[in-house]
Write an enzyme that holds these catalytic residues in place. Structure first.
Site, mmCIF file in Angstrom:
data_model
loop_
_atom_site.group_PDB
_atom_site.id
_atom_site.type_symbol
_atom_site.label_atom_id
_atom_site.label_comp_id
_atom_site.label_asym_id
_atom_site.label_seq_id
_atom_site.Cartn_x
_atom_site.Cartn_y
_atom_site.Cartn_z
ATOM 1 C CB ALA A 13 -0.915 -0.001 1.267
ATOM 2 C CE1 TYR A 156 6.102 -9.518 -10.888
ATOM 3 C CE2 TYR A 156 5.469 -9.759 -13.189
ATOM 4 C CZ TYR A 156 5.215 -9.102 -12.098
ATOM 5 O OH TYR A 156 3.989 -8.469 -12.026
#
Ligand SMILES: NC(=O)c1ccc[n+]([C@@H]2O[C@H](COP(=O)([O-])OP(=O)(O)OC[C@H]3O[C@@H](n4cnc5c(N)ncnc54)[C@H](OP(=O)(O)O)[C@@H]3O)[C@@H](O)[C@H]2O)c1
Length: 270
Positions: A13, A156
């Site tokens: 966040a 990834y």
């Protein structure tokens, strides 16, 4: 709005998509638990949330540390009387071809820890709360890279494919139990994660506020998957015709990548 009043745990966040999502969800009346490592950045996002009339608590934690993830989950359960949505958004990307990763096994373990094991660990810890409530929603932030062949992103992509596989099984197991699971396969989004890669400036990138709107939509509609038209089409082609799709994609990435690198080189010398 279906977001109003929801208690949402949002990882990652402090920056990028997560920061934009925090602000948008707060504007719509959500109550947020903001998770990331950097406390000053979390405080900055929390102040912006409060300024927008929203409510947020901060939970600084390093999700690459399994003990810290366990402690975070316990704190959330102890301090939050209700949790409606878990958004597993924190992540890291590594852009490096396999041929240049031969002595870099740690690239694979660290992407798996943050992009896969941390979301799984948080999900397992919070599911009992969802069972007790008879409701809950898990949103796993993945990438279009998990749907299509993506040269240079093996570490990834592997971690995001693992997350997609976990999410799909989790979704199927919870059908009819009030618990939804959404995977968001974003395309390129303009954030601090993509900023260091010079050639991305020549490619279309989603605005991070639009990426935040996708999270709002995910909470409202609770779909199993969200991606772009390109992601759906290319992903379907990859599943149906893997040979031709992998060969074509490999060639396209090489040709376009080389052209963009030359252009970036020229622009940096100009
Ligand atoms: N940008 C794109 O093109 C794109 C495309 C597809 C999918 N995604 C996915 O979208 C998500 C958000 O990416 P973004 O582009 O917004 O990246 P970003 O701006 O780099 O944000 C990454 C977030 O993850 C947090 N994070 C990183 N390592 C952490 C750790 N060890 N423990 C806890 N939090 C950690 C960061 O906070 P701290 O540094 O404060 O810990 C930050 O809040 C990721 O899962 C990414 O894979 C991005």
């Amino acid at each position: 709005m279906s977001v109003a009043g929801k208690h949402i745990v949002l990882t990652g966040a402090s920056s990028g998509i997560g920061e934009s999502a925090a602000l948008r969800l707060a504007e719509l009346g959500a109550r947020l638990c903001l998770v990331a490592r950097r406390e000053p950045e979390l405080l900055r996002v929390r102040d912006a949330v409060l300024e927008a009339g929203g409510e947020a608590d901060i939970y600084p934690a390093d999700l690459s540390d399994q003990e810290a993830v366990g402690a975070l989950a316990q704190r959330l359960l102890d301090e939050q009387p209700r949790i409606d949505v878990l958004i597993n958004n924190a992540g890291r990307s590594i852009r490096r071809p396999v041929a240049e990763s031969l002595d870099r096994f740690h690239d694979y373990t660290r992407t798996m820890q943050l992009n896969y094991f941390a979301p799984v660990q948080l999900t397992l810890a919070l599911l009992p709360r969802f069972y007790a409530q008879g409701a809950g929603h898990i949103i796993n932030v993945s990438s279009m890279a998990a749907l299509i062949p993506t040269p240079r992103f093996s570490a990834y992509t592997g971690s995001k494919c693992a997350l997609d596989g976990f999410s799909r099984t989790l979704a199927a197991e919870h059908v009819g139990r009030g618990i939804a699971v959404t995977t968001i396969n974003y395309p390129l989004v303009k954030t601090p994660m993509t900023a260091p890669t010079r050639i991305y400036r020549y490619l279309p990138q989603m605005d991070r506020r639009k990426a935040a709107e996708w999270m709002v939509e995910a909470i409202a509609r609770r779909p199993v998957r969200m991606t772009t038209y390109t992601g759906r089409t290319w992903g379907t082609a990859t599943a149906a015709l893997p040979g031709p799709t992998v060969r074509a994609t490999g060639r396209i990435f090489r040709t376009v990548g080389e052209a963009l690198r030359r252009r970036a080189e020229r622009d940096s010398q100009a």
